[in-house]
Write a protein that holds these residues in place. Structure first.
Motif, mmCIF file in Angstrom:
data_model
loop_
_atom_site.group_PDB
_atom_site.id
_atom_site.type_symbol
_atom_site.label_atom_id
_atom_site.label_comp_id
_atom_site.label_asym_id
_atom_site.label_seq_id
_atom_site.Cartn_x
_atom_site.Cartn_y
_atom_site.Cartn_z
ATOM 1 N N LEU A 178 0.829 -1.203 0.000
ATOM 2 C CA LEU A 178 0.000 0.000 0.000
ATOM 3 C C LEU A 178 0.868 1.259 0.000
ATOM 4 O O LEU A 178 0.489 2.275 -0.587
ATOM 5 C CB LEU A 178 -0.934 -0.011 1.208
ATOM 6 C CG LEU A 178 -1.971 -1.133 1.247
ATOM 7 C CD1 LEU A 178 -2.906 -0.970 2.431
ATOM 8 C CD2 LEU A 178 -2.771 -1.185 -0.054
ATOM 9 N N ILE A 179 2.016 1.187 0.650
ATOM 10 C CA ILE A 179 2.943 2.324 0.622
ATOM 11 C C ILE A 179 3.421 2.573 -0.804
ATOM 12 O O ILE A 179 3.467 3.723 -1.271
ATOM 13 C CB ILE A 179 4.135 2.061 1.565
ATOM 14 C CG1 ILE A 179 3.689 2.194 3.021
ATOM 15 C CG2 ILE A 179 5.291 3.030 1.284
ATOM 16 C CD1 ILE A 179 4.709 1.712 4.036
ATOM 17 N N ALA A 180 3.756 1.504 -1.525
ATOM 18 C CA ALA A 180 4.151 1.658 -2.928
ATOM 19 C C ALA A 180 3.017 2.257 -3.739
ATOM 20 O O ALA A 180 3.237 3.106 -4.616
ATOM 21 C CB ALA A 180 4.554 0.301 -3.511
ATOM 22 N N LEU A 181 1.787 1.861 -3.438
ATOM 23 C CA LEU A 181 0.609 2.388 -4.128
ATOM 24 C C LEU A 181 0.493 3.889 -3.925
ATOM 25 O O LEU A 181 0.330 4.658 -4.885
ATOM 26 C CB LEU A 181 -0.638 1.677 -3.598
ATOM 27 C CG LEU A 181 -1.985 2.024 -4.231
ATOM 28 C CD1 LEU A 181 -2.140 1.325 -5.566
ATOM 29 C CD2 LEU A 181 -3.127 1.626 -3.309
ATOM 30 N N LEU A 182 0.591 4.347 -2.669
ATOM 31 C CA LEU A 182 0.449 5.771 -2.365
ATOM 32 C C LEU A 182 1.641 6.585 -2.841
ATOM 33 O O LEU A 182 1.513 7.776 -3.130
ATOM 34 C CB LEU A 182 0.250 5.970 -0.858
ATOM 35 C CG LEU A 182 -1.196 6.030 -0.375
ATOM 36 C CD1 LEU A 182 -1.929 4.742 -0.681
ATOM 37 C CD2 LEU A 182 -1.252 6.351 1.114
ATOM 38 N N ALA A 183 2.807 5.943 -2.913
ATOM 39 C CA ALA A 183 4.017 6.648 -3.338
ATOM 40 C C ALA A 183 4.215 6.614 -4.850
ATOM 41 O O ALA A 183 5.243 7.071 -5.353
ATOM 42 C CB ALA A 183 5.234 6.055 -2.646
#
Length: 330
Positions: free
Chosen positions: A37-42
């Motif tokens: 999810l961090i990769a998604l938001l970033a």
């Protein structure tokens, strides 16, 4: 301002719902889910590594099902060709009888791409992903085709020790924002997997976030504050991975090439994304420490001595985190 704050809070609540929906199919693995999810938001790509049978493909498919985004899966095999993923041109005849070539987009043209077992295909096909990953576009026959935002390539790979694998080139590894290592589940989680996945009923995952909401989350993740002292710490951490007179002894002994500037950028944006997921609007040292390994482990090239000593990049990163500390008060 109040409306904006309320909207961002609603999006953060939806992120919690998103985790719950993914949890219907993927039991445990909270850290792995959070890093995806961090990769998604970033706005970055992620490489997920683990031995076969841990549910890597299921996890990424579940993330895609919980989003209102176009999803395509590519099974990478030794005989896969670049045109199989990028697309190809076919000769068509129009109404006037003239024949023209028409580009038929391949499976790379979606919002979320599952590149399954990416290291089972030769470097020639792996390289076909480079432009899509960096520029979010594909050039074919001199014409550039843009990808629709948001655009993520979520790849899985088996450990290189396993038969039939090709190591990814360093240039391609660097284009993955995060390199996530998926571990064996805890005993209680594995027992729950056996209980829930061997019956006739399967949980249905409901989409939680729309395409525009994902784009909005990406925007607000960039707006999260990072104190100058923390930026300085990130800069010192990344620079410490490079061998020099003031480098930690572990780097001098074991590192052949250190991380580039892109690593610092990745650590900043990922720390911002993690802070937003945690309900904060400012980065803390905890965010940076939690993401140092997935951001740096594929950007540090170890030398032969490290391989002979059985040293992993994670061990080097742990040494760096213990010796390169943030300024007091950061």
């Amino acid at each position: 301002m109040l409306n904006t704050t309320t909207y961002v809070q609603e999006l953060q609540q939806k992120l919690t719902l998103l985790k719950k929906e993914i949890g219907k199919a993927v039991i445990g693995q909270e850290d792995t889910v959070e890093q995806l999810l961090i990769a998604l938001l970033a706005s970055g790509h992620a490489l997920l590594e683990g031995v076969p049978g841990l549910g890597k493909t299921l996890l990424i498919r579940s993330v895609a099902q919980a989003l209102h985004l176009k999803f395509r899966r590519i099974q990478f095999t030794p005989d896969l060709m670049p045109s199989d993923i990028v697309g190809t041109s076919i000769l068509q005849e129009d109404e006037s009888g003239q024949r023209k070539f028409k580009f038929i987009p391949g499976p790379l043209f979606a919002n979320i791409i599952l590149a399954d077992e990416i290291n089972r295909t030769p470097p020639k096909t792996q390289a076909a992903l480079l432009e899509a990953m960096q520029e979010k576009s594909v050039t074919y026959s001199g014409k550039t085709y843009k990808m629709q935002a948001p655009y993520f390539i979520l790849a899985t790979q088996n450990p290189l020790e396993q038969a039939g694998t090709f190591p990814l080139p360093e240039a391609q590894l660097d284009r993955f924002l995060l390199y996530i290592q998926m571990e064996y589940p805890e005993s209680a989680d594995e027992l729950e997997v056996l209980r829930q996945t061997t019956g006739s009923k399967q949980a249905a995952i409901e989409p939680v976030l729309s395409q525009q909401e994902v784009l909005d989350l990406q925007h607000w993740a960039r707006e999260v504050t990072v104190h100058d002292d923390l930026l300085s710490w990130i800069n010192r951490l990344v620079r410490a991975t490079r061998s020099g007179s003031d480098s930690p002894q572990e780097v001098k002994d074991w590192v052949q090439w250190g991380a580039g500037t892109r690593a610092g950028q990745a650590l900043v944006v990922c720390a911002k994304a993690r802070a937003l997921i945690k309900g904060r609007y400012a980065v803390t040292p905890e965010d940076i420490e939690a993401l140092a390994k997935p951001v740096l482990r594929h950007r540090i090239l170890l030398n032969f001595k490290a391989e002979a000593d059985g040293v992993s990049p994670d061990r080097v990163i742990e040494a760096l985190l213990s010796k390169v500390r943030p300024a007091k008060g950061a």
